[in-house]
Design a protein around this motif. Structure first.
Motif, PDB file in Angstrom:
ATOM      1  N   GLU A 291      29.440  46.632  29.404  1.00 42.96           N
ATOM      2  CA  GLU A 291      29.042  45.995  30.647  1.00 42.96           C
ATOM      3  C   GLU A 291      29.953  46.462  31.766  1.00 42.96           C
ATOM      4  OE1 GLU A 291      28.827  41.786  30.363  1.00 42.96           O
ATOM      5  OE2 GLU A 291      27.686  41.839  28.492  1.00 42.96           O
ATOM      6  N   ALA A 292      29.351  46.916  32.854  1.00 42.77           N
ATOM      7  CA  ALA A 292      30.122  47.365  34.004  1.00 42.77           C
ATOM      8  C   ALA A 292      30.402  46.174  34.915  1.00 42.77           C
ATOM      9  CB  ALA A 292      29.349  48.419  34.768  1.00 42.77           C
ATOM     10  N   VAL A 293      31.627  46.098  35.411  1.00 42.37           N
ATOM     11  CA  VAL A 293      32.019  45.015  36.302  1.00 42.37           C
ATOM     12  C   VAL A 293      32.247  45.614  37.684  1.00 42.37           C
ATOM     13  CG1 VAL A 293      33.736  43.247  36.765  1.00 42.37           C
ATOM     14  CG2 VAL A 293      33.080  43.757  34.421  1.00 42.37           C
ATOM     15  N   ALA A 294      31.504  45.114  38.656  1.00 46.47           N
ATOM     16  CA  ALA A 294      31.650  45.603  40.020  1.00 46.47           C
ATOM     17  C   ALA A 294      32.627  44.704  40.762  1.00 46.47           C
ATOM     18  CB  ALA A 294      30.291  45.616  40.721  1.00 46.47           C
ATOM     19  N   SER A 295      33.730  45.273  41.242  1.00 43.89           N
ATOM     20  CA  SER A 295      34.732  44.509  41.947  1.00 43.89           C
ATOM     21  C   SER A 295      34.725  44.890  43.419  1.00 43.89           C
ATOM     22  CB  SER A 295      36.111  44.777  41.349  1.00 43.89           C
ATOM     23  OG  SER A 295      37.087  44.078  42.076  1.00 43.89           O
ATOM     24  N   THR A 296      34.914  43.888  44.269  1.00 46.91           N
ATOM     25  CA  THR A 296      34.941  44.153  45.708  1.00 46.91           C
ATOM     26  C   THR A 296      36.366  44.160  46.250  1.00 46.91           C
ATOM     27  OG1 THR A 296      34.670  41.799  46.160  1.00 46.91           O
ATOM     28  CG2 THR A 296      32.675  43.133  46.040  1.00 46.91           C
ATOM     29  N   THR A 297      37.341  43.849  45.400  1.00 46.75           N
ATOM     30  CA  THR A 297      38.729  43.788  45.831  1.00 46.75           C
ATOM     31  C   THR A 297      39.389  45.148  45.672  1.00 46.75           C
ATOM     32  OG1 THR A 297      38.748  41.534  44.961  1.00 46.75           O
ATOM     33  CG2 THR A 297      40.852  42.477  45.565  1.00 46.75           C
ATOM     34  N   ASP A 298      40.221  45.474  46.632  1.00 45.76           N
ATOM     35  CA  ASP A 298      40.940  46.742  46.597  1.00 45.76           C
ATOM     36  C   ASP A 298      41.978  46.730  45.482  1.00 45.76           C
ATOM     37  OD1 ASP A 298      41.824  49.254  47.347  1.00 45.76           O
ATOM     38  OD2 ASP A 298      43.227  48.463  48.832  1.00 45.76           O
ATOM     39  N   ARG A 299      42.200  47.875  44.866  1.00 47.52           N
ATOM     40  CA  ARG A 299      43.133  47.982  43.751  1.00 47.52           C
ATOM     41  C   ARG A 299      44.567  47.650  44.177  1.00 47.52           C
ATOM     42  NH1 ARG A 299      42.327  50.959  39.018  1.00 47.52           N
ATOM     43  NH2 ARG A 299      44.233  51.453  37.905  1.00 47.52           N
ATOM     44  N   THR A 300      44.975  48.073  45.358  1.00 45.20           N
ATOM     45  CA  THR A 300      46.342  47.799  45.823  1.00 45.20           C
ATOM     46  C   THR A 300      46.542  46.313  46.109  1.00 45.20           C
ATOM     47  OG1 THR A 300      45.698  48.338  48.080  1.00 45.20           O
ATOM     48  CG2 THR A 300      46.659  50.112  46.758  1.00 45.20           C
ATOM     49  N   ALA A 301      45.506  45.640  46.609  1.00 41.15           N
ATOM     50  CA  ALA A 301      45.613  44.207  46.875  1.00 41.15           C
ATOM     51  C   ALA A 301      45.787  43.429  45.575  1.00 41.15           C
ATOM     52  CB  ALA A 301      44.382  43.710  47.624  1.00 41.15           C
TER      53      ALA A 301
END
Length: 116
Positions: A63-73
């Motif tokens: 299952e693919a998880v789509a994240s809207t948060t930036d990796r650095t944050a």
């Protein structure tokens, strides 16, 4: 006196022998499988490769998880949480679920600075 003790011991030993013979032993039960050894081994290999058929996500696949948060944050939040000494503080561990004032946000830093 000795004869009464000997008779009592003999009577108890007879009772113990009678109690020990109460259960019969039928031996090892015979094997009632109709499958050959090779068929059982093939089924075992197939079951091991199939994984857990009774798991919650057995048929889900990847299952693919789509994240809207930036990796650095996310990394900054993780570092801040790791450096917070009161991160794992639980209110339920204190009387009337009140965290004492001594456990409030510290006014001093717990990190050490290198002296120059």
């Amino acid at each position: 006196m000795n004869t009464s003790k000997i008779l009592a011991a003999a009577a108890l030993s007879l009772l113990a022998v009678a109690g020990a013979n109460a259960e019969t032993y039928d031996g090892v039960h015979p094997l009632t499988s109709a499958n050959s050894r090779a068929e059982v081994q093939t089924g075992a290999v197939a079951a091991a490769r199939a994984g857990n058929a009774y798991g919650d996500a057995a048929d889900a696949g990847v299952e693919a998880v789509a994240s809207t948060t930036d990796r650095t944050a996310v990394r900054e939040q993780a570092v801040a949480a790791a450096h917070n000494p009161l991160q794992s503080l639980d209110r339920r561990a204190f009387y009337r679920d009140q965290v004492p004032a001594a456990y409030s946000k510290p006014k001093v830093s717990f990190t050490r600075q290198a002296a120059l």
